[in-house]
Design a protein around this motif. Structure first.
Motif, PDB file in Angstrom:
ATOM      1  N   MET A 152      10.171   8.462  -1.486  1.00  0.00           N
ATOM      2  CA  MET A 152       8.722   8.884  -1.656  1.00  0.00           C
ATOM      3  C   MET A 152       8.274   9.762  -0.974  1.00  0.00           C
ATOM      4  O   MET A 152       7.376  10.019  -0.143  1.00  0.00           O
ATOM      5  N   CYS A 183       4.813   9.503   1.584  1.00  0.00           N
ATOM      6  CA  CYS A 183       4.156   8.616   1.725  1.00  0.00           C
ATOM      7  C   CYS A 183       4.463   8.062   3.113  1.00  0.00           C
ATOM      8  O   CYS A 183       6.081   7.798   3.249  1.00  0.00           O
ATOM      9  N   HIS A 208       9.299   4.383   3.987  1.00  0.00           N
ATOM     10  CA  HIS A 208       8.540   4.471   2.344  1.00  0.00           C
ATOM     11  C   HIS A 208       9.844   6.271   2.242  1.00  0.00           C
ATOM     12  O   HIS A 208      10.417   6.008   1.534  1.00  0.00           O
ATOM     13  N   ASN A 241       0.900  -0.703  -0.379  1.00  0.00           N
ATOM     14  CA  ASN A 241       0.237   0.015   0.508  1.00  0.00           C
ATOM     15  C   ASN A 241       0.827   1.603   0.093  1.00  0.00           C
ATOM     16  O   ASN A 241       1.973   1.571   0.900  1.00  0.00           O
ATOM     17  N   HIS A 242       0.275   2.102  -0.730  1.00  0.00           N
ATOM     18  CA  HIS A 242       0.315   3.696  -0.595  1.00  0.00           C
ATOM     19  C   HIS A 242       0.180   5.031  -0.270  1.00  0.00           C
ATOM     20  O   HIS A 242      -0.790   4.230  -0.510  1.00  0.00           O
ATOM     21  N   GLN A 243       0.737   6.248   0.126  1.00  0.00           N
ATOM     22  CA  GLN A 243      -0.433   7.082   1.181  1.00  0.00           C
ATOM     23  C   GLN A 243       0.354   7.826   0.205  1.00  0.00           C
ATOM     24  O   GLN A 243       1.815   8.364  -0.727  1.00  0.00           O
TER      25      GLN A 243
END
Ligand SMILES: [Cu+2]
Length: 143
Positions: free
Chosen positions: A133, A121, A128, A46-48
């Motif tokens: 990221m 993220c 991350h 999952n990423h944000q």
């Protein structure tokens, strides 16, 4: 790309970076963003995506080691966000988390908050973000 006066941007999420990682917006610009988690590893991650200024962090027990957890100031505080499920005025924090292959589109008008802002993220205790990221948006004053 432009539709209904909105400039459309796609931000792809990978392990552990975004493409693009640098954008320029202008105050008052109509912006539509599609976030796309392009991570196809199995199992995927999952990423944000959220955007702000001033890194907030938590102590980890090691005096000199703090984990980034988000922003002291969220860019979207007070901004009205338009998605296909409705319109919402963000009170404080706006953050989108996506599972692998998932995407999300939203629209807004760039608020009068010029300067450099960072998106990132913070999943896995900020790892991350620390792995790269993150990206920068230069918000230019309206012309
Ligand atoms: Cu991530």
């Amino acid at each position: 790309m432009m539709a209904d006066g909105y400039h459309h941007y796609t931000i792809d999420e990978h392990n552990f970076y975004y493409t693009p990682s640098h954008l320029v917006w202008h105050v008052g610009e109509k912006v539509e963003i599609t976030l796309d988690n392009r991570n196809h590893a199995r199992p995927g991650l999952n990423h944000q995506w959220n955007m702000g200024r001033g890194l907030a962090s938590d102590a980890t027990g090691f005096v000199e080691h703090r984990e980034p957890t988000g922003w002291k100031t969220n860019f979207f505080a007070g901004v009205t966000i338009n998605t296909k499920s409705g319109v919402e005025k963000i009170q404080k924090d706006f953050s989108v988390s996506l599972t692998p292959g998932q995407h999300f589109t939203f629209k807004f008008i760039v608020p009068n908050k010029p300067g450099k802002w960072t998106y990132g993220c913070f999943l896995q205790n900020g790892q991350h973000f620390m792995d790269g990221m993150q990206g920068v948006v230069d918000v230019k004053p309206s012309i």
